[in-house]
Motif scaffolding. Sequence first.
Motif, mmCIF file in Angstrom:
data_model
loop_
_atom_site.group_PDB
_atom_site.id
_atom_site.type_symbol
_atom_site.label_atom_id
_atom_site.label_comp_id
_atom_site.label_asym_id
_atom_site.label_seq_id
_atom_site.Cartn_x
_atom_site.Cartn_y
_atom_site.Cartn_z
ATOM 1 N N SER A 166 0.839 -1.195 0.000
ATOM 2 C CA SER A 166 0.000 0.000 0.000
ATOM 3 C C SER A 166 0.873 1.244 0.000
ATOM 4 C CB SER A 166 -0.927 0.007 1.215
ATOM 5 O OG SER A 166 -0.171 0.041 2.399
ATOM 6 N N THR B 89 0.427 5.791 -0.063
ATOM 7 C CA THR B 89 -0.484 6.923 0.076
ATOM 8 C C THR B 89 -0.288 7.896 -1.076
ATOM 9 O OG1 THR B 89 -0.442 6.721 2.472
ATOM 10 C CG2 THR B 89 -1.187 8.820 1.584
ATOM 11 N N TRP C 281 -10.598 5.505 -10.567
ATOM 12 C CA TRP C 281 -9.554 4.526 -10.254
ATOM 13 C C TRP C 281 -9.736 3.320 -11.167
ATOM 14 C CZ3 TRP C 281 -6.044 6.675 -7.309
ATOM 15 C CH2 TRP C 281 -6.422 7.673 -6.424
ATOM 16 N N ALA D 111 -8.558 1.928 -4.101
ATOM 17 C CA ALA D 111 -8.250 3.206 -3.448
ATOM 18 C C ALA D 111 -9.166 3.355 -2.244
ATOM 19 C CB ALA D 111 -8.454 4.361 -4.415
ATOM 20 N N TYR E 271 -5.429 9.144 -0.136
ATOM 21 C CA TYR E 271 -5.953 7.847 -0.531
ATOM 22 C C TYR E 271 -4.865 6.807 -0.292
ATOM 23 C CZ TYR E 271 -9.117 10.917 -3.050
ATOM 24 O OH TYR E 271 -9.996 11.917 -3.371
ATOM 25 N N LEU F 31 -3.567 3.413 -1.702
ATOM 26 C CA LEU F 31 -3.689 2.593 -2.909
ATOM 27 C C LEU F 31 -3.120 1.204 -2.668
ATOM 28 C CD1 LEU F 31 -2.681 5.029 -5.785
ATOM 29 C CD2 LEU F 31 -4.918 4.551 -4.847
#
Length: 179
Positions: A72, A74, A95, A101, A125, A127
């Motif tokens: 992940s 940001t 997305w 997201a 967000y 991701l």
Amino acid sequence: VRVGRASVSYSLPLTYSFLSRELRHVVESDSLLIEVAPDPTVGQPPHYRGAAGGGLTLGVDPLALDMAVGDSRTVTVSLEGRGNVALWPEPAIVWPEGLRAYPGEVQVSVQRASGLIRGRKTFSYLLVPDSAGVYHVPSPAYPYYDRDTHRYVELRGARLDVVARPGASPGIARATPRP
């Protein structure tokens, strides 16, 4: 909106003696009428969501990510300019499938200078790629009514490129829809 009169009452001693009488005063202001008009409909984009301000800029950070499947990172999208920063809506971001997201914290910071409010609103967000591949997140579009030029403007942010490579962790299982 009608704002009523403001009033202040105060007393002044007639002499410097502690036992002196006081002269009372009352001061009142005039009432004030504030009229708020809706944004014009002429030239309003179909995906306009009520944002208004002046000198707005739209930024995306970072512009490229290299990550493993299941990891992940940001990503932040920020708006900066003059206006009621707290009321600016979130930019519409599409997305791609295979890239999840998760919306995060929204931060608002404002400053006041020369009677104007200026500030920054940041959307974050998290991701997470589901599978390996290259994902191109289209540049977010942000229509707003520009109070300086008195017309509708559409901002475009930069495109985000995400490279997801096979990682040590297995990919996230996802259900496939029925045909």
